[in-house]
Design a protein around this motif. Sequence first.
Motif, PDB file in Angstrom:
ATOM      1  N   SER A  10      68.053  20.675  13.270  1.00 21.35           N
ATOM      2  CA  SER A  10      69.042  20.773  13.291  1.00 21.35           C
ATOM      3  C   SER A  10      70.165  21.363  13.783  1.00 21.35           C
ATOM      4  O   SER A  10      70.971  22.377  15.411  1.00 21.35           O
ATOM      5  CB  SER A  10      69.956  20.345  12.206  1.00 21.35           C
ATOM      6  N   ARG A  11      69.560  22.374  12.806  1.00 18.25           N
ATOM      7  CA  ARG A  11      70.476  24.032  13.045  1.00 18.25           C
ATOM      8  C   ARG A  11      69.965  24.896  14.443  1.00 18.25           C
ATOM      9  O   ARG A  11      70.780  25.494  15.368  1.00 18.25           O
ATOM     10  CB  ARG A  11      70.139  25.527  12.300  1.00 18.25           C
ATOM     11  N   PHE A  12      68.692  24.451  14.837  1.00 19.65           N
ATOM     12  CA  PHE A  12      68.456  24.829  16.317  1.00 19.65           C
ATOM     13  C   PHE A  12      69.012  24.369  17.455  1.00 19.65           C
ATOM     14  O   PHE A  12      69.511  24.936  18.178  1.00 19.65           O
ATOM     15  CB  PHE A  12      66.690  24.290  17.193  1.00 19.65           C
ATOM     16  N   LEU A  13      69.536  23.251  16.953  1.00 16.68           N
ATOM     17  CA  LEU A  13      69.514  22.601  18.231  1.00 16.68           C
ATOM     18  C   LEU A  13      71.887  22.181  18.044  1.00 16.68           C
ATOM     19  O   LEU A  13      71.578  22.891  19.111  1.00 16.68           O
ATOM     20  CB  LEU A  13      70.246  20.564  17.770  1.00 16.68           C
ATOM     21  N   VAL A  14      71.828  22.976  17.279  1.00 16.62           N
ATOM     22  CA  VAL A  14      74.246  23.757  17.410  1.00 16.62           C
ATOM     23  C   VAL A  14      73.725  25.345  17.657  1.00 16.62           C
ATOM     24  O   VAL A  14      74.371  25.100  18.402  1.00 16.62           O
ATOM     25  CB  VAL A  14      74.100  23.654  15.977  1.00 16.62           C
ATOM     26  N   PHE A  27      74.996  15.332  23.527  1.00 17.92           N
ATOM     27  CA  PHE A  27      73.442  15.489  23.443  1.00 17.92           C
ATOM     28  C   PHE A  27      72.683  16.061  22.357  1.00 17.92           C
ATOM     29  O   PHE A  27      71.321  15.805  22.285  1.00 17.92           O
ATOM     30  CB  PHE A  27      72.904  17.062  24.364  1.00 17.92           C
ATOM     31  N   THR A  28      72.708  17.076  21.481  1.00 19.86           N
ATOM     32  CA  THR A  28      72.491  17.733  20.300  1.00 19.86           C
ATOM     33  C   THR A  28      72.578  16.981  19.629  1.00 19.86           C
ATOM     34  O   THR A  28      71.730  16.072  18.960  1.00 19.86           O
ATOM     35  CB  THR A  28      73.283  18.695  19.608  1.00 19.86           C
ATOM     36  N   ASP A  29      73.515  15.377  19.281  1.00 21.07           N
ATOM     37  CA  ASP A  29      73.299  14.339  18.412  1.00 21.07           C
ATOM     38  C   ASP A  29      72.330  13.223  18.900  1.00 21.07           C
ATOM     39  O   ASP A  29      71.241  12.385  17.565  1.00 21.07           O
ATOM     40  CB  ASP A  29      74.442  13.595  18.278  1.00 21.07           C
ATOM     41  N   LEU A  30      72.024  12.964  19.773  1.00 17.30           N
ATOM     42  CA  LEU A  30      71.171  11.702  20.440  1.00 17.30           C
ATOM     43  C   LEU A  30      69.744  12.930  20.403  1.00 17.30           C
ATOM     44  O   LEU A  30      68.723  11.429  19.318  1.00 17.30           O
ATOM     45  CB  LEU A  30      71.368  12.270  22.087  1.00 17.30           C
ATOM     46  N   LEU A  31      69.374  13.703  20.378  1.00 16.36           N
ATOM     47  CA  LEU A  31      68.120  14.543  19.855  1.00 16.36           C
ATOM     48  C   LEU A  31      67.974  14.947  18.192  1.00 16.36           C
ATOM     49  O   LEU A  31      66.505  14.190  17.955  1.00 16.36           O
ATOM     50  CB  LEU A  31      68.325  15.931  20.273  1.00 16.36           C
ATOM     51  N   SER A  32      68.666  14.424  17.452  1.00 15.95           N
ATOM     52  CA  SER A  32      69.035  14.675  16.367  1.00 15.95           C
ATOM     53  C   SER A  32      68.731  13.032  15.589  1.00 15.95           C
ATOM     54  O   SER A  32      68.346  12.408  15.210  1.00 15.95           O
ATOM     55  CB  SER A  32      70.680  14.901  15.151  1.00 15.95           C
ATOM     56  N   ASP A  33      69.043  12.173  16.362  1.00 16.49           N
ATOM     57  CA  ASP A  33      68.800  10.597  15.980  1.00 16.49           C
ATOM     58  C   ASP A  33      67.861  10.505  16.433  1.00 16.49           C
ATOM     59  O   ASP A  33      66.753   9.660  16.042  1.00 16.49           O
ATOM     60  CB  ASP A  33      69.824   9.544  17.245  1.00 16.49           C
ATOM     61  N   ILE A  34      66.643  10.718  17.425  1.00 12.88           N
ATOM     62  CA  ILE A  34      65.456  11.056  17.638  1.00 12.88           C
ATOM     63  C   ILE A  34      64.266  11.165  17.056  1.00 12.88           C
ATOM     64  O   ILE A  34      63.584  10.608  16.115  1.00 12.88           O
ATOM     65  CB  ILE A  34      65.163  11.362  18.907  1.00 12.88           C
ATOM     66  N   ALA A  35      65.132  13.145  16.384  1.00 11.37           N
ATOM     67  CA  ALA A  35      64.222  13.499  15.132  1.00 11.37           C
ATOM     68  C   ALA A  35      64.353  12.100  13.862  1.00 11.37           C
ATOM     69  O   ALA A  35      63.356  12.119  12.792  1.00 11.37           O
ATOM     70  CB  ALA A  35      65.215  14.641  14.852  1.00 11.37           C
ATOM     71  N   LEU A  36      65.507  11.595  13.878  1.00  9.33           N
ATOM     72  CA  LEU A  36      65.709  10.673  12.212  1.00  9.33           C
ATOM     73  C   LEU A  36      64.723   9.405  12.674  1.00  9.33           C
ATOM     74  O   LEU A  36      63.464   9.313  11.699  1.00  9.33           O
ATOM     75  CB  LEU A  36      66.896  10.337  12.314  1.00  9.33           C
ATOM     76  N   ALA A  37      64.267   8.443  14.063  1.00 11.04           N
ATOM     77  CA  ALA A  37      63.967   8.229  13.939  1.00 11.04           C
ATOM     78  C   ALA A  37      62.246   8.357  13.900  1.00 11.04           C
ATOM     79  O   ALA A  37      61.295   7.359  13.151  1.00 11.04           O
ATOM     80  CB  ALA A  37      63.488   7.399  15.652  1.00 11.04           C
ATOM     81  N   GLY A 190      62.359  16.607   3.472  1.00  4.45           N
ATOM     82  CA  GLY A 190      61.990  15.608   4.529  1.00  4.45           C
ATOM     83  C   GLY A 190      63.506  16.071   6.245  1.00  4.45           C
ATOM     84  O   GLY A 190      63.895  15.566   6.908  1.00  4.45           O
ATOM     85  N   GLU A 191      62.361  17.569   6.654  1.00  3.94           N
ATOM     86  CA  GLU A 191      63.044  18.032   7.431  1.00  3.94           C
ATOM     87  C   GLU A 191      62.362  18.699   8.330  1.00  3.94           C
ATOM     88  O   GLU A 191      60.907  19.706   7.707  1.00  3.94           O
ATOM     89  CB  GLU A 191      64.044  19.938   6.472  1.00  3.94           C
TER      90      GLU A 191
END
Length: 333
Positions: A10-14, A27-37, A190-191
């Motif tokens: 999350s920090r890296f994406l920001v 786009f950042t949120d999209l990649l974070s959503d993929i990481a959650l999945a 969980g990160e």
Amino acid sequence: MPESHVVTISRFLVDQERLHPEATGAFTDLLSDIALAAKMIGREVNKAGLVEILGRAGEENVHGEEVQKLDLYANEVIFKALDHTGRLACMASEESEGFIPIPEKFPTGDYVLLFDPLDGSSNIDVNVSIGTIFSIHRKVSEGPRGDLIDCLQAGCRQVAAGYVLYGSSTMLVYTTGTGVHGFTLDPSIGEFLLSHPDMTMPEPPAKVYSVNESYYPRWSEPQRRFVDHLKGEAGFNSRYIGSLVADVHRTLLTGGIFMYPADSKSPNGKLRLLYEASPLAMVVEQAGGRASTGSRPILDIEPTDLHERTPLYIGSAGFVEQAERALAGGSKI
Ligand code: P6P
């Protein structure tokens, strides 16, 4: 590792987003959503060895709930993690026949997600590493909601691509066109933590080739000659896991070449262009490697069908170029 060096995805994406002032954050949120999945899928994959206790797919578990096949579960997890976010115009999955519209009750966005939810799932029962592969395009269709044309774009138009490897550890590797970055899941918190910044293919590469040689009788003569050369005078070693993400990940880290050639029974090979070859080609080429059909770059192919297949030669650029020369019938490999 000192706490100050712990960089979550999350920090890296920001931080990456800050490099692009025009970025909206979608786009950042999209990649974070993929990481959650990916975390949710990894949790179930890691329990796969407990089928005797948790029940087999299609059966009921101890709680009376039907146990889903893991690839269908993964497909559903990704769809439900992203369908409501307003970031996607549509999706397409290796597990779904047609393109997947965003339900009318949800808003749509500017991106398109194509994915193979769980590639190599046949390896689950023998505890071999498997993976999720994803590819992200920008919406190109005119209408307010996505359309098939948004999914049928050449790999060179991808805005991002990556994979998750469920192996001895769970790793997420992705690129947005400015290098390749790898994150390893720390299950205790969980990160996904940045473990492989700026991944580049090693020089000199390991002399390793990866192909299913049981198909040798079905290969073209130039393909046979090339592999005979690698295992003969070229002195290559052979590694083949039979799980695409694991084989390509190893090739990315050590160098070498992975091949899934066309053959007399499969004139376009087995692997899917949109869900496997294109995203992995973007990752490997961003890391300095090369990805080819054996005669042309994977990323140049204009798709005509959601499920079209392509031969794949991917890995260290020099080895892939050798394969292309060999397949062109060049005497000098
Ligand atoms: P073969 C797994 O079933 C898969 O789709 C890829 O992960 C893998 O690279 C390939 O098929 C293996 O195919 O024909 O060698 O068993």
